[in-house]
Scaffold this active site. Sequence first.
Site, PDB file in Angstrom:
ATOM      1  CE  LYS A 172      62.717  60.792 103.273  1.00 26.51           C
ATOM      2  NZ  LYS A 172      63.746  61.687 103.641  1.00 26.51           N
ATOM      3  CD  GLU A 247      54.692  66.615  89.461  1.00 28.01           C
ATOM      4  OE1 GLU A 247      55.393  66.659  88.431  1.00 28.01           O
ATOM      5  OE2 GLU A 247      53.485  66.878  89.468  1.00 28.01           O
ATOM      6  CB  CYS A 281      62.946  68.731  88.033  1.00 25.98           C
ATOM      7  SG  CYS A 281      61.543  69.801  88.369  1.00 25.98           S
ATOM      8  CD  GLU A 383      67.134  64.235  86.567  1.00 28.42           C
ATOM      9  OE1 GLU A 383      67.137  63.221  87.275  1.00 28.42           O
ATOM     10  OE2 GLU A 383      66.288  65.141  86.674  1.00 28.42           O
TER      11      GLU A 383
HETATM   12  P1  NAD Z   1      65.617  61.163  95.435  1.00 27.66           P
HETATM   13  O1  NAD Z   1      64.670  60.399  94.586  1.00 27.66           O
HETATM   14  O2  NAD Z   1      66.898  60.540  95.802  1.00 27.66           O
HETATM   15  O3  NAD Z   1      64.949  61.564  96.835  1.00 27.66           O
HETATM   16  C1  NAD Z   1      63.730  62.260  96.905  1.00 27.66           C
HETATM   17  C2  NAD Z   1      63.087  61.966  98.248  1.00 27.66           C
HETATM   18  O4  NAD Z   1      62.725  60.590  98.279  1.00 27.66           O
HETATM   19  C3  NAD Z   1      64.015  62.188  99.444  1.00 27.66           C
HETATM   20  O5  NAD Z   1      63.268  62.703 100.518  1.00 27.66           O
HETATM   21  C4  NAD Z   1      64.490  60.783  99.757  1.00 27.66           C
HETATM   22  O6  NAD Z   1      64.877  60.599 101.085  1.00 27.66           O
HETATM   23  C5  NAD Z   1      63.237  59.985  99.438  1.00 27.66           C
HETATM   24  N1  NAD Z   1      63.459  58.560  99.164  1.00 27.66           N
HETATM   25  C6  NAD Z   1      64.595  57.944  98.774  1.00 27.66           C
HETATM   26  N2  NAD Z   1      64.380  56.610  98.655  1.00 27.66           N
HETATM   27  C7  NAD Z   1      63.083  56.397  98.943  1.00 27.66           C
HETATM   28  C8  NAD Z   1      62.261  55.235  98.984  1.00 27.66           C
HETATM   29  N3  NAD Z   1      62.737  54.023  98.705  1.00 27.66           N
HETATM   30  N4  NAD Z   1      60.964  55.379  99.300  1.00 27.66           N
HETATM   31  C9  NAD Z   1      60.448  56.606  99.571  1.00 27.66           C
HETATM   32  N5  NAD Z   1      61.186  57.737  99.574  1.00 27.66           N
HETATM   33  C10 NAD Z   1      62.486  57.633  99.258  1.00 27.66           C
HETATM   34  O7  NAD Z   1      65.808  62.545  94.696  1.00 27.66           O
HETATM   35  P2  NAD Z   1      66.802  63.704  95.088  1.00 27.66           P
HETATM   36  O8  NAD Z   1      68.179  63.251  94.742  1.00 27.66           O
HETATM   37  O9  NAD Z   1      66.484  64.168  96.455  1.00 27.66           O
HETATM   38  O10 NAD Z   1      66.332  64.861  94.063  1.00 27.66           O
HETATM   39  C11 NAD Z   1      66.784  64.943  92.744  1.00 27.66           C
HETATM   40  C12 NAD Z   1      65.797  64.292  91.806  1.00 27.66           C
HETATM   41  O11 NAD Z   1      64.508  64.842  92.003  1.00 27.66           O
HETATM   42  C13 NAD Z   1      66.138  64.576  90.359  1.00 27.66           C
HETATM   43  O12 NAD Z   1      65.938  63.409  89.620  1.00 27.66           O
HETATM   44  C14 NAD Z   1      65.134  65.635  89.958  1.00 27.66           C
HETATM   45  O13 NAD Z   1      64.835  65.684  88.595  1.00 27.66           O
HETATM   46  C15 NAD Z   1      63.954  65.214  90.755  1.00 27.66           C
HETATM   47  N6  NAD Z   1      63.022  66.342  90.925  1.00 27.66           N
HETATM   48  C16 NAD Z   1      61.864  66.353  90.221  1.00 27.66           C
HETATM   49  C17 NAD Z   1      60.989  67.431  90.342  1.00 27.66           C
HETATM   50  C18 NAD Z   1      59.675  67.506  89.579  1.00 27.66           C
HETATM   51  O14 NAD Z   1      58.839  68.338  89.918  1.00 27.66           O
HETATM   52  N7  NAD Z   1      59.465  66.698  88.553  1.00 27.66           N
HETATM   53  C19 NAD Z   1      61.306  68.470  91.204  1.00 27.66           C
HETATM   54  C20 NAD Z   1      62.508  68.418  91.897  1.00 27.66           C
HETATM   55  C21 NAD Z   1      63.367  67.343  91.761  1.00 27.66           C
HETATM   56  O1  6OD Z   2      57.117  75.429  90.189  1.00 29.26           O
HETATM   57  C1  6OD Z   2      56.640  74.408  90.666  1.00 29.26           C
HETATM   58  O2  6OD Z   2      55.470  74.353  91.070  1.00 29.26           O
HETATM   59  C2  6OD Z   2      57.452  73.200  90.782  1.00 29.26           C
HETATM   60  N1  6OD Z   2      56.842  72.113  91.261  1.00 29.26           N
HETATM   61  C3  6OD Z   2      58.760  73.219  90.413  1.00 29.26           C
HETATM   62  C4  6OD Z   2      59.610  72.090  90.468  1.00 29.26           C
HETATM   63  C5  6OD Z   2      60.908  72.257  90.225  1.00 29.26           C
HETATM   64  C6  6OD Z   2      61.809  71.156  90.240  1.00 29.26           C
HETATM   65  O3  6OD Z   2      62.935  71.173  90.604  1.00 29.26           O
END
Ligand code: NAD
Ligand code: 6OD
Length: 479
Positions: A172, A247, A281, A383
């Site tokens: 998804k 993550e 992130c 964040e």
């Molecule tokens: P989000 O948490 O809003 O959404 C992420 C995914 O989860 C989307 O596909 C969304 O539709 C889904 N989702 C939303 N509610 C859900 C629920 N109740 N159950 C299951 N799935 C659900 O995040 P975003 O706004 O899409 O992305 C930004 C965030 O992601 C930031 O906080 C960023 O730091 C984080 N992020 C972390 C990493 C990492 O590797 N640590 C990488 C990229 C982004």
């Molecule tokens: O480099 C990667 O493997 C990884 N998971 C990066 C994530 C970036 C977040 O926005």
Amino acid sequence: MRLENYVGGQFVPARSAATLDDIGPATGEVITTLPRSGPEDVDDAVRAATTAMEGRWGRATVAERADLCDAIADRIEAELDRFAALESLDTGKPVQLARTVDIPRAVSNFRFFAGAVRHGRTSMHEMDDAINYTVRRPLGVVGLITPWNLPLYLLSWKVAPALATGNAVVAKPSEITPLTASALADVVHRLGAPPGAFNLIHGLGAEVGQAMTEHPGIHGISFTGGTATGKRVGAAASATFKKLSLELGGKNATIVLDDADLDAHLATIARASFANQGQICLCGSRILVHRSRHDELVERLVAHLGTLVVGDPRDPATTFGSLTSHAHRDKVESYVRLAREEGGTVVYGGGRPVLPAPLDAGAFLQPTLITGLSPSCRTATEEIFGPVVSVHPFDSDAEATALANSVRYGLAAAVFTEGLTRAHRIANDLQTGMVWVNCWLKRDLRVPFGGVKDSGVGREGGDYSMGFYTQDKNVCIQL
Ligand code: NAD
Ligand code: 6OD
């Protein structure tokens, strides 16, 4: 162009026939529609995945699984321009970034895990009167949920190891950026992958993601997204004892010591702050700099930001595109207002760039640098996930480490210094899952990737992913 789900080897609309609009953030125009799926569509996908595990895909050899991943990599690579254009259109990121980072990394993810499974090892433990051998088996059906910032890069980071280790996937992607996930389904389809090995369900997190995390037929969830969502995913998944990888968010520190070589590293410090419009992130959204270098660093960063080319993501010369949605820009802008209320001085950016139509309706925001904030204020601890970076002076290495560790997140940090011993000491003391020294986002796909504290649970990458997507079974034989 209307996107569809991909279930059991067929492209299908949501059962309800409901759709959502996919907006191109650089212009605000509707690009296409995607299915607004529901729990019944998730059920269909889980059924197809389960059938695949009981059939041809469940019996696929290591070589067949690795070959499929390699073939996917080859196809994406052959269609690099198409994938990069779709990613840029959907996210607002510069097409040049998608061409050089996002899509090549998706190719590498598939190639890497094809190689990893081909060269995989298992263990044997010898006793005086018995031997133990341990075999690795796929988890079964896995649910993969991904965010909007690096859509194909992060989706392929999960799909590749899941398929390579023999699982059936229900994926998804973010409803905000569905295009390249559908393009991936198209590639899988054209390659004739066994039906049900890879399934794609589009829709909202609360409707599709939630149904996946609650579904008893899904055995593991790998989730990348925000910390608040991660909490909900963790709570829902625990009711059916799913294996879980989370993550989550970050508020990463870039630490610049008094001996840092700014001639060598200024561009990296700027990239760590503003790459992908700050929507990675791992971006260093707090720069902690030794007081003796504060003014010099700010001056040089301001000059560097002036060289960024803000504009049409489709133009290969553009280096700074739009944010990924208008709603997200509203949130990021609210932090610029907050920073001013908290006493910060905006030394660069802070507003919307003036761009010609149709980009004037896009979700653009200038790269923004702020000084003079307390390191404990909301702007400096929450964040933001956008191009808004605050700079804070410190007086000692110990203070830099304490400031870096003072937030609830613990994903990554970058340290810039010419002192090896200092780098080792600070790296040891930082409460993060990853530390880069004199570099940023330098990725070896074998190393553990993940965070501590509110940045997540578990590690992905190399053996960590191979371990996550499998379960080990030990067989003990009396001699
Ligand atoms: P989000 O948490 O809003 O959404 C992420 C995914 O989860 C989307 O596909 C969304 O539709 C889904 N989702 C939303 N509610 C859900 C629920 N109740 N159950 C299951 N799935 C659900 O995040 P975003 O706004 O899409 O992305 C930004 C965030 O992601 C930031 O906080 C960023 O730091 C984080 N992020 C972390 C990493 C990492 O590797 N640590 C990488 C990229 C982004
Ligand atoms: O480099 C990667 O493997 C990884 N998971 C990066 C994530 C970036 C977040 O926005």
